[in-house]
Every structure is written in structure tokens, then in C-alpha cells.
Scaffold this motif. Structure first.
Motif, mmCIF file in Angstrom:
data_model
loop_
_atom_site.group_PDB
_atom_site.id
_atom_site.type_symbol
_atom_site.label_atom_id
_atom_site.label_comp_id
_atom_site.label_asym_id
_atom_site.label_seq_id
_atom_site.Cartn_x
_atom_site.Cartn_y
_atom_site.Cartn_z
ATOM 1 N N GLY A 162 0.782 -1.227 0.000
ATOM 2 C CA GLY A 162 0.000 0.000 0.000
ATOM 3 C C GLY A 162 0.816 1.281 0.000
ATOM 4 O O GLY A 162 0.584 2.178 -0.832
ATOM 5 N N PRO A 163 1.826 1.429 0.894
ATOM 6 C CA PRO A 163 2.612 2.669 0.902
ATOM 7 C C PRO A 163 3.355 2.920 -0.400
ATOM 8 O O PRO A 163 3.506 4.073 -0.829
ATOM 9 N N TYR A 164 3.798 1.838 -1.047
ATOM 10 C CA TYR A 164 4.519 2.002 -2.307
ATOM 11 C C TYR A 164 3.579 2.392 -3.445
ATOM 12 O O TYR A 164 3.965 3.114 -4.367
ATOM 13 N N VAL A 165 2.341 1.923 -3.371
ATOM 14 C CA VAL A 165 1.323 2.369 -4.329
ATOM 15 C C VAL A 165 1.120 3.877 -4.216
ATOM 16 O O VAL A 165 1.041 4.595 -5.227
ATOM 17 N N LEU A 166 1.015 4.360 -2.992
ATOM 18 C CA LEU A 166 0.863 5.799 -2.783
ATOM 19 C C LEU A 166 2.031 6.565 -3.401
ATOM 20 O O LEU A 166 1.836 7.585 -4.076
ATOM 21 N N ASP A 167 3.244 6.071 -3.189
ATOM 22 C CA ASP A 167 4.434 6.727 -3.747
ATOM 23 C C ASP A 167 4.340 6.822 -5.268
ATOM 24 O O ASP A 167 4.635 7.868 -5.862
ATOM 25 N N ILE A 168 3.960 5.713 -5.897
ATOM 26 C CA ILE A 168 3.934 5.659 -7.362
ATOM 27 C C ILE A 168 2.833 6.545 -7.920
ATOM 28 O O ILE A 168 3.040 7.281 -8.902
ATOM 29 N N ALA A 169 1.652 6.489 -7.324
ATOM 30 C CA ALA A 169 0.555 7.332 -7.801
ATOM 31 C C ALA A 169 0.938 8.808 -7.721
ATOM 32 O O ALA A 169 0.683 9.583 -8.664
ATOM 33 N N ARG A 170 1.571 9.191 -6.630
ATOM 34 C CA ARG A 170 1.956 10.601 -6.468
ATOM 35 C C ARG A 170 3.129 10.966 -7.381
ATOM 36 O O ARG A 170 3.147 12.053 -7.969
ATOM 37 N N ARG A 171 4.102 10.076 -7.514
ATOM 38 C CA ARG A 171 5.257 10.370 -8.368
ATOM 39 C C ARG A 171 4.872 10.534 -9.820
ATOM 40 O O ARG A 171 5.426 11.392 -10.524
ATOM 41 N N THR A 172 3.934 9.726 -10.292
ATOM 42 C CA THR A 172 3.560 9.764 -11.710
ATOM 43 C C THR A 172 2.453 10.772 -12.004
ATOM 44 O O THR A 172 2.103 10.976 -13.174
ATOM 45 N N GLY A 173 1.881 11.384 -10.972
ATOM 46 C CA GLY A 173 0.773 12.314 -11.197
ATOM 47 C C GLY A 173 -0.564 11.621 -11.344
ATOM 48 O O GLY A 173 -1.530 12.217 -11.837
ATOM 49 N N GLY A 174 -0.645 10.359 -10.919
ATOM 50 C CA GLY A 174 -1.900 9.615 -10.986
ATOM 51 C C GLY A 174 -2.725 9.821 -9.732
ATOM 52 O O GLY A 174 -2.666 10.866 -9.083
#
Length: 446
Positions: free
Chosen positions: A345-357
Motif C-alpha cells: 500500500g505505501p509504495y502504491v501511494l508513492d507511485i501514484a503521487r510520483r507519476t501524477g496519478g
């Protein structure tokens, strides 16, 4: 460190000096997993020898595969991949598998259809030619889980395991049972006691042991973690626990296939369902690898996560601006996504925020509507997880958060025949008539 609870989970350690050659613990030598070079902790970066371990012994962070990836001419690698088999083993040079993996008894999943969904695009207000559905229901047991199990199976072979096991919300249980049967392994899989009947039957038909655990998926997973640390679990490869670093890499093949099927191009936007979150993180990892290898042009892309409202801990954390995912008790028809404490879950948050998703959710009624919408427009009968991704895509377009002019890929990860109960009440015969033309006219069907 943000991830909680790993400290209490049993870890199979690697003790090369004490291990007999050829045993599951003898992982420091004679292990051929292709370009895989080590296990690396996502949190502290500590590296370990390849083996059946899944948590860092220093910080209890999750481990993942580190590689010595091919170097040289990208075009030569691209041609090598294109000349490979029409399954995930075309990407063997990028996966933790031996070079001869395609010659071993395996279900050979992958190379599923990427459907240009123009009819669905019209319904959602997306430009023609811009919306695609990656339909993974075409895999051997009709879900994407065949990809990850195929990877775990090769690790189980390398480490000398004799029993293949898992904790599962349904699809994984069937995939493990089928893969074990094909490869000549014993299987014993564990599921929540109240799973959809279609998934129970599909998991049981392959002849292995199927054990229902009273409780939800998180209860099942805790039990399996205890079993790994007990002598009863000796020789057992739990695909999503002690083999998890290898297992998770199977999801990268979705990224590889999508880009190759788009003509070796990155999608602009991709909508991915979230259960544990591993699929989303590994798809991002796969996209980054393709960029690094020069197989696709480096450009921005956005990753969107999709959850059911009745089990939406990652969506809730995203909307609240939190970095920590607070566990929830699942209550949704999308049982394949009903993991209340998602490991990634925390890594999903990182990726969504990093990519602008973003990470968004839909309620059960919207899930059912989306299943029927996809079926009506594209002839694809998705399971409830597919209803979640299509429903979230619709919601994102309507909210102006997903650009309808950009190339967008939506994942359908399983077959609707596995979750018939979700649509059974609203999907019945239009009419029942006598076998005559008059009756047909009287029913208003002419």
C-alpha cells in the motif's frame, strides 16, 4: 519505516553453511535464476543471496529481486524478445528464471489480448483509438495470477521445494493448483471460508488440498506466515509469502506486453486494481526497466490505482494525504481485491503521487454497472476486479482527472464466470415464451 507488522512474520532464513546440497535451504550455489543476482531490501537497501526469504533481517522491509539486466543494442534485445514464444517466457532475459524455462512443464501464461475498446471509449467520453483493455482473462486459469505463479514455480524448483502453497482470495488458489498439477508438485492452498463458489470449485478441481480458514484473507495470510515458521511447513513454497519476491515479478510481464503490443510505446495512463498493491508496483517497475534498457522512449506516464469502496485503505490514505495505510475490514463483492491490510500500500501511494496519478474507489453498485458496461460494449465479461477498474476509469474521466485524449490502458485481471453472483440477479432471460412466432410477437420481441 512505514510498513508495519513484518517484524511478527516468520522468515525462512538461508543458512548455506549448514545446508545439505540440493535442499531448499541450499540457496547460495547451484541456483540458476537467469539475470536475478540478489535480493534487495526496498527500505534499507541491504542485499541478500537468492533464497526463499521475503523480509530483511535488519529492518524487516520487503525484499525484491535485483538484476544484472542485458546491456548492449536495444534493437537486438527487442528482436530477441519478438522471436520468443507467445507467452511470458519471451521476456525470460528480464525475469528471475533460467534460460531454458520454456522447455519445462509450465502453464506458459501471458501474451493476452490488448483490446482497442472504441465502443467503451464512446460511452466514457474517451477519444477513439485511445482506450485499451488488457484482458488477462485469457490466461490458463482465467486470471493474471497465472503469471505470478509461473514465476514462483521456477523459484520453487530452484530451491528444492516439493509442495506449492498460497494464501488466496480465490484466483491464486486456482492458479497454484493448476501449475502444481502441470509441474508434478503437491499443492495445498488456503482460502477464506466464504469465497465465491465458482472460485472454490476451480481451485479444488486440480486435485490438490484446498483448506478453508474461518475469517477473511488477512486471517488466512497470518496463518500461512505461522505455518512457514513451523516444521509442518518444511519443504513448502508459499508463492505469495516465502517466494513472494519471485512471484511478484510476474506482474512485470503485463507492463512488457502492454508496451510491446502498443508498438514498443509506453501508455500515457494505466488503471490497475489494488489488492495487495504488488501488481501496480511491479507494473511500474517493468515500465522503468523498459526505459532503462532503451526498449521504449522515456516519457511521462500516469498510474491510477482502483479499489472497491468496501475495501479501500489505499484510496482512503491517498485522499487524506497520508503515507501510512490504515487497515480496514473488507466488505465488498470484489473479493479478489478484499485485502484490508495491503502489503504494498505505501509504495502504491508513492507511485501514484510520483507519476501524477491517483487512487480512487467505487461502490458495489458501480462495480456491477461497470461489469455490464464492459460486457455490453466490448464483449468482455470481467470479474468484479475488472468492474472496479472500469468503474474507476469512468469516475476519473467524469471528474476530469484522466485525460480522454491520451492513450489509456485499463486492466481486466479475471473472468466474470468466476463471480457470477455479482450480476446474476440483474442478468436473466429477457423473456420465456412458447415455441411459436405468435408468442414471440406477443412478447414484443419482433
Amino acid at each position: 519505516m512505514r510498513r508495519k507488522g513484518l517484524a511478527s512474520m516468520a522468515v525462512q532464513t538461508v543458512s548455506p553453511s549448514d545446508a545439505a546440497p540440493g535442499t531448499a535451504a541450499d540457496t547460495s550455489k547451484n541456483v540458476d535464476l537467469g539475470p536475478a543476482s540478489a535480493l534487495s531490501c526496498r527500505e534499507c537497501g541491504e542485499r541478500f543471496a537468492l533464497g526463499p526469504i521475503f523480509a530483511c533481517e535488519h529492518c524487516f522491509g520487503p525484499l525484491e529481486i535485483a538484476y544484472d539486466l542485458p546491456s548492449g543494442d536495444p534493437e537486438a534485445l527487442r528482436k530477441r524478445i519478438e522471436a520468443g514464444p507467445a507467452n511470458i517466457w519471451r521476456y525470460a532475459p528480464l525475469l528471475p528464471v533460467p534460460a531454458d524455462v520454456a522447455d519445462k512443464p509450465n502453464l506458459n501464461p501471458g501474451w493476452t489480448k490488448l483490446v482497442q475498446a472504441d465502443n467503451l471509449a464512446r460511452e466514457l467520453g474517451v477519444e477513439p483509438g485511445k482506450l485499451f483493455v488488457k484482458d488477462d482473462s485469457g490466461n490458463p486459469t482465467h486470471s493474471f495470477k497465472d503469471r505470478v505463479v509461473a514465476q514462483a514455480l521456477e523459484a520453487a524448483r530452484a530451491f528444492g521445494f516439493t509442495t506449492l502453497s498460497c494464501s488466496s482470495t480465490g484466483n491464486l488458489a486456482g492458479a497454484v493448483g493448476a501449475a502444481a498439477a502441470r509441474a508434478g508438485f503437491r499443492s495445498c492452498v488456503f482460502i477464506p471460508h466464504d469465497l465465491e463458489q465458482g472460485k472454490v470449485v476451480m481451485a479444488a478441481v486440480y486435485g490438490g488440498e484446498l483448506v478453508g480458514i474461518e475469517g477473511n484473507y488477512d486471517d488466512v495470510n497470518r496463518f500461512c506466515s505461522e505455518l512457514i515458521g513451523d516444521p509442518l511447513g518444511e519443504g513448502w513454497g508459499f508463492v505469495n509469502v516465502n517466494l513472494r519476491p519471485y512471484y511478484a515479478e510476474g506482474s512485470k510481464t503485463l507492463a512488457y506486453e502492454i508496451c510491446e503490443q502498443l508498438g514498443w510505446k509506453l501508455p500515457d495512463q494505466i488503471v490497475i486494481p489494488i489488492a495487495s498493491g504488488s501488481q501496480l508496483t511491479k507494473i511500474d517497475k517493468g515500465l522503468q526497466e523498459l526505459i532503462k534498457l532503451g526498449l521504449v522512449e522515456d516519457k511521462p506516464y500516469k498510474i491510477f490505482g482502483a479499489q472497491a469502496e468496501g475495501c479501500s485503505p489505499v484510496s482512503a490514505a491517498f485522499k487524506a494525504g497520508h503515507d501510512v495505510v490504515r487497515p480496514q475490514k473488507p466488505n465488498t463483492i470484489a473479493k479478489s481485491l478484499a485485502i484490508g491490510n495491503p502489503a504494498d500500500g505505501p509504495y502504491v501511494l508513492d507511485i501514484a503521487r510520483r507519476t501524477g496519478g491517483a487512487v480512487e474507489d467505487v461502490d458495489d453498485e458501480q462495480v456491477v454497472d461497470a461489469i455490464k458496461l464492459l460486457a455490453r460494449t466490448e464483449g468482455i465479461f470481467a470479474e468484479t476486479a475488472g468492474g472496479v477498474t472500469v468503474g474507476v476509469t469512468k469516475k476519473l474521466v467524469e471528474a476530469g482527472r484522466l485525460d480522454p485524449s491520451l492513450t489509456t490502458v485499463v486492466l481486466n485481471t479475471g473472468d466474470g464466470l468466476k463471480t457470477l453472483d455479482a450480476v446474476a440477479d440483474t442478468s436473466q432471460a429477457t423473456a420465456v415464451i412458447r415455441p411459436s412466432l405468435d408468442a414471440f410477437r406477443d412478447a414484443g420481441l419482433a
